[in-house]
Design a protein around this motif. Sequence first.
Motif, PDB file in Angstrom:
ATOM      1  N   ILE A  41       0.836  -1.203   0.000  1.00  0.00           N
ATOM      2  CA  ILE A  41       0.000   0.000   0.000  1.00  0.00           C
ATOM      3  C   ILE A  41       0.868   1.250   0.000  1.00  0.00           C
ATOM      4  O   ILE A  41       0.635   2.189  -0.762  1.00  0.00           O
ATOM      5  CB  ILE A  41      -0.963  -0.017   1.199  1.00  0.00           C
ATOM      6  N   ILE A  42       1.889   1.259   0.838  1.00  0.00           N
ATOM      7  CA  ILE A  42       2.778   2.423   0.918  1.00  0.00           C
ATOM      8  C   ILE A  42       3.510   2.622  -0.407  1.00  0.00           C
ATOM      9  O   ILE A  42       3.655   3.748  -0.887  1.00  0.00           O
ATOM     10  CB  ILE A  42       3.761   2.263   2.089  1.00  0.00           C
ATOM     11  N   LEU A  43       3.960   1.538  -1.011  1.00  0.00           N
ATOM     12  CA  LEU A  43       4.629   1.645  -2.297  1.00  0.00           C
ATOM     13  C   LEU A  43       3.689   2.191  -3.366  1.00  0.00           C
ATOM     14  O   LEU A  43       4.081   3.035  -4.178  1.00  0.00           O
ATOM     15  CB  LEU A  43       5.165   0.278  -2.726  1.00  0.00           C
ATOM     16  N   ALA A  44       2.442   1.752  -3.344  1.00  0.00           N
ATOM     17  CA  ALA A  44       1.475   2.241  -4.329  1.00  0.00           C
ATOM     18  C   ALA A  44       1.208   3.729  -4.146  1.00  0.00           C
ATOM     19  O   ALA A  44       1.038   4.465  -5.113  1.00  0.00           O
ATOM     20  CB  ALA A  44       0.176   1.451  -4.217  1.00  0.00           C
ATOM     21  N   VAL A  45       1.188   4.194  -2.898  1.00  0.00           N
ATOM     22  CA  VAL A  45       0.914   5.607  -2.632  1.00  0.00           C
ATOM     23  C   VAL A  45       2.096   6.478  -3.051  1.00  0.00           C
ATOM     24  O   VAL A  45       1.917   7.516  -3.679  1.00  0.00           O
ATOM     25  CB  VAL A  45       0.582   5.822  -1.141  1.00  0.00           C
ATOM     26  N   PHE A  46       3.300   6.063  -2.719  1.00  0.00           N
ATOM     27  CA  PHE A  46       4.464   6.914  -2.967  1.00  0.00           C
ATOM     28  C   PHE A  46       5.109   6.686  -4.323  1.00  0.00           C
ATOM     29  O   PHE A  46       5.958   7.467  -4.731  1.00  0.00           O
ATOM     30  CB  PHE A  46       5.514   6.696  -1.879  1.00  0.00           C
ATOM     31  N   LYS A  47       4.747   5.650  -5.028  1.00  0.00           N
ATOM     32  CA  LYS A  47       5.424   5.323  -6.283  1.00  0.00           C
ATOM     33  C   LYS A  47       5.207   6.377  -7.361  1.00  0.00           C
ATOM     34  O   LYS A  47       6.147   6.852  -7.968  1.00  0.00           O
ATOM     35  CB  LYS A  47       4.954   3.959  -6.789  1.00  0.00           C
ATOM     36  N   GLY A  49       3.889   9.431  -7.031  1.00  0.00           N
ATOM     37  CA  GLY A  49       3.886  10.803  -6.560  1.00  0.00           C
ATOM     38  C   GLY A  49       2.505  11.375  -6.335  1.00  0.00           C
ATOM     39  O   GLY A  49       2.346  12.595  -6.264  1.00  0.00           O
ATOM     40  N   ALA A  50       1.496  10.530  -6.237  1.00  0.00           N
ATOM     41  CA  ALA A  50       0.128  11.016  -6.038  1.00  0.00           C
ATOM     42  C   ALA A  50      -0.011  11.738  -4.703  1.00  0.00           C
ATOM     43  O   ALA A  50      -0.671  12.771  -4.618  1.00  0.00           O
ATOM     44  CB  ALA A  50      -0.853   9.850  -6.107  1.00  0.00           C
ATOM     45  N   LEU A  51       0.636  11.223  -3.679  1.00  0.00           N
ATOM     46  CA  LEU A  51       0.558  11.864  -2.366  1.00  0.00           C
ATOM     47  C   LEU A  51       1.256  13.219  -2.390  1.00  0.00           C
ATOM     48  O   LEU A  51       0.736  14.198  -1.871  1.00  0.00           O
ATOM     49  CB  LEU A  51       1.174  10.965  -1.297  1.00  0.00           C
ATOM     50  N   LYS A  52       2.410  13.267  -3.031  1.00  0.00           N
ATOM     51  CA  LYS A  52       3.148  14.531  -3.121  1.00  0.00           C
ATOM     52  C   LYS A  52       2.326  15.575  -3.871  1.00  0.00           C
ATOM     53  O   LYS A  52       2.233  16.728  -3.452  1.00  0.00           O
ATOM     54  CB  LYS A  52       4.482  14.303  -3.826  1.00  0.00           C
ATOM     55  N   GLY A  53       1.718  15.168  -4.974  1.00  0.00           N
ATOM     56  CA  GLY A  53       0.888  16.092  -5.749  1.00  0.00           C
ATOM     57  C   GLY A  53      -0.316  16.579  -4.963  1.00  0.00           C
ATOM     58  O   GLY A  53      -0.669  17.761  -5.014  1.00  0.00           O
ATOM     59  N   ALA A  54      -0.939  15.685  -4.208  1.00  0.00           N
ATOM     60  CA  ALA A  54      -2.102  16.072  -3.404  1.00  0.00           C
ATOM     61  C   ALA A  54      -1.698  17.050  -2.310  1.00  0.00           C
ATOM     62  O   ALA A  54      -2.412  18.031  -2.044  1.00  0.00           O
ATOM     63  CB  ALA A  54      -2.754  14.831  -2.797  1.00  0.00           C
ATOM     64  N   LEU A  55      -0.558  16.825  -1.687  1.00  0.00           N
ATOM     65  CA  LEU A  55      -0.097  17.750  -0.645  1.00  0.00           C
ATOM     66  C   LEU A  55       0.273  19.112  -1.229  1.00  0.00           C
ATOM     67  O   LEU A  55      -0.035  20.152  -0.638  1.00  0.00           O
ATOM     68  CB  LEU A  55       1.106  17.146   0.095  1.00  0.00           C
ATOM     69  N   GLU A  56       0.914  19.111  -2.382  1.00  0.00           N
ATOM     70  CA  GLU A  56       1.253  20.385  -3.018  1.00  0.00           C
ATOM     71  C   GLU A  56      -0.002  21.152  -3.410  1.00  0.00           C
ATOM     72  O   GLU A  56      -0.073  22.373  -3.223  1.00  0.00           O
ATOM     73  CB  GLU A  56       2.129  20.139  -4.247  1.00  0.00           C
ATOM     74  N   ASP A  57      -1.004  20.461  -3.932  1.00  0.00           N
ATOM     75  CA  ASP A  57      -2.269  21.115  -4.277  1.00  0.00           C
ATOM     76  C   ASP A  57      -2.952  21.692  -3.041  1.00  0.00           C
ATOM     77  O   ASP A  57      -3.498  22.805  -3.082  1.00  0.00           O
ATOM     78  CB  ASP A  57      -3.210  20.130  -4.974  1.00  0.00           C
ATOM     79  N   ALA A  58      -2.908  20.958  -1.945  1.00  0.00           N
ATOM     80  CA  ALA A  58      -3.535  21.443  -0.710  1.00  0.00           C
ATOM     81  C   ALA A  58      -2.815  22.682  -0.183  1.00  0.00           C
ATOM     82  O   ALA A  58      -3.452  23.659   0.235  1.00  0.00           O
ATOM     83  CB  ALA A  58      -3.536  20.339   0.346  1.00  0.00           C
ATOM     84  N   VAL A  59      -1.489  22.663  -0.209  1.00  0.00           N
ATOM     85  CA  VAL A  59      -0.719  23.828   0.265  1.00  0.00           C
ATOM     86  C   VAL A  59      -0.976  25.019  -0.637  1.00  0.00           C
ATOM     87  O   VAL A  59      -1.152  26.155  -0.153  1.00  0.00           O
ATOM     88  CB  VAL A  59       0.788  23.480   0.333  1.00  0.00           C
ATOM     89  N   ASN A  60      -1.027  24.809  -1.938  1.00  0.00           N
ATOM     90  CA  ASN A  60      -1.300  25.910  -2.863  1.00  0.00           C
ATOM     91  C   ASN A  60      -2.696  26.480  -2.648  1.00  0.00           C
ATOM     92  O   ASN A  60      -2.895  27.704  -2.714  1.00  0.00           O
ATOM     93  CB  ASN A  60      -1.132  25.442  -4.315  1.00  0.00           C
ATOM     94  N   ALA A  61      -3.664  25.625  -2.366  1.00  0.00           N
ATOM     95  CA  ALA A  61      -5.029  26.095  -2.109  1.00  0.00           C
ATOM     96  C   ALA A  61      -5.085  26.923  -0.832  1.00  0.00           C
ATOM     97  O   ALA A  61      -5.754  27.967  -0.786  1.00  0.00           O
ATOM     98  CB  ALA A  61      -5.988  24.913  -2.015  1.00  0.00           C
TER      99      ALA A  61
END
Length: 71
Positions: A41-47, A49-61
């Motif tokens: 599960i962790i590999l699927a999340v971090f592989k 970059g979906a988590l990184k993109g979601a966090l960047e979008d949240a910070v930008n918002a």
Amino acid sequence: MYLNIMVKLYEFKLYLLELRDDQRGVTAVEYAIIAVAMSAIILAVFKNGALKGALEDAVNAVQANMGTANE
């Protein structure tokens, strides 16, 4: 000699019966299965970059909302 072979086979049979009823390693196997699932599960999340993109979008918002609130 035949008696010795029969005794060894009987002892082996008793050993197999004890081994079948032994439950000591069951928890370790369960934890290993859970660890493999969690790492997949962790590999699927971090592989990708979906988590990184979601966090960047949240910070930008949040930054955009704070910028409009200050105006």
